[in-house]
Scaffold this motif. Sequence first.
Motif, mmCIF file in Angstrom:
data_model
loop_
_atom_site.group_PDB
_atom_site.id
_atom_site.type_symbol
_atom_site.label_atom_id
_atom_site.label_comp_id
_atom_site.label_asym_id
_atom_site.label_seq_id
_atom_site.Cartn_x
_atom_site.Cartn_y
_atom_site.Cartn_z
ATOM 1 N N SER A 67 0.980 11.766 -9.898
ATOM 2 C CA SER A 67 0.245 13.028 -9.765
ATOM 3 C C SER A 67 1.180 14.215 -9.934
ATOM 4 O O SER A 67 0.855 15.204 -10.608
ATOM 5 C CB SER A 67 -0.430 13.116 -8.405
ATOM 6 N N ASP B 115 2.342 1.626 -3.469
ATOM 7 C CA ASP B 115 1.302 2.065 -4.404
ATOM 8 C C ASP B 115 0.997 3.546 -4.210
ATOM 9 O O ASP B 115 0.822 4.291 -5.181
ATOM 10 C CB ASP B 115 0.024 1.239 -4.232
ATOM 11 N N GLN B 116 0.936 3.969 -2.937
ATOM 12 C CA GLN B 116 0.651 5.378 -2.645
ATOM 13 C C GLN B 116 1.781 6.270 -3.163
ATOM 14 O O GLN B 116 1.519 7.313 -3.764
ATOM 15 C CB GLN B 116 0.474 5.592 -1.134
ATOM 16 N N LYS B 117 3.026 5.852 -2.967
ATOM 17 C CA LYS B 117 4.170 6.619 -3.471
ATOM 18 C C LYS B 117 4.111 6.722 -4.990
ATOM 19 O O LYS B 117 4.363 7.782 -5.567
ATOM 20 C CB LYS B 117 5.488 5.956 -3.062
ATOM 21 N N MET C 262 1.438 6.502 -6.910
ATOM 22 C CA MET C 262 0.336 7.395 -7.313
ATOM 23 C C MET C 262 0.702 8.858 -7.077
ATOM 24 O O MET C 262 0.397 9.716 -7.899
ATOM 25 C CB MET C 262 -0.944 7.029 -6.551
ATOM 26 N N ASP C 263 1.375 9.136 -5.946
ATOM 27 C CA ASP C 263 1.824 10.505 -5.681
ATOM 28 C C ASP C 263 2.806 10.973 -6.752
ATOM 29 O O ASP C 263 2.723 12.107 -7.235
ATOM 30 C CB ASP C 263 2.480 10.596 -4.304
ATOM 31 N N LEU D 124 0.827 -1.205 0.000
ATOM 32 C CA LEU D 124 0.000 0.000 0.000
ATOM 33 C C LEU D 124 0.861 1.255 0.000
ATOM 34 O O LEU D 124 0.558 2.227 -0.717
ATOM 35 C CB LEU D 124 -0.938 0.006 1.211
ATOM 36 N N SER D 125 1.930 1.237 0.779
ATOM 37 C CA SER D 125 2.840 2.383 0.835
ATOM 38 C C SER D 125 3.492 2.622 -0.532
ATOM 39 O O SER D 125 3.547 3.761 -1.009
ATOM 40 C CB SER D 125 3.905 2.131 1.894
#
Length: 149
Positions: free
Chosen positions: A139, A131-133, A135-136, A128-129
């Motif tokens: 962006s 994936d979040q990185k 996606m960030d 999850l971490s």
Amino acid sequence: MKFKFPLQKVLEHRKIKENLAQKDFQEVVTLLNEEQARLDAMLGQVQSAHSQAGSLSQQGGAQGPALSQIHEFLKGQDIRIQRQRQKVQEIEKLVESKREILRQAALEYKIMEKMRENKFEEYRAERLSNDQKEMDEQSILRFKAVKES
């Protein structure tokens, strides 16, 4: 990337060990139940012989040989019952030892299973971490691309 537990073989081995311990325990419990049923049948025969002796003695007459035969049967049956009780006690001890082996095997498996769950949760949190990185980062790249144009 798929989750892979490094100790999967150990986990499977412990599960097999637990299953074998469960099978051994069930076999010994079945044996105990059979021997207990034999003991109960013997006790039932003693009750039956006592009631038969009581009815013969109330009839009166020449019942001496039948009563002595019942008496001999009861003496022999008492010896067999005593042996059967010892056998049942030995099997009960065996059941307890098998129960302890099963409990230990189940505990070992649960420890490994809990370790696997913890590793999976670590993997999930890391995934999850990441994936979040990702996606960030995407962006930010999109935002820069929109600003530059």
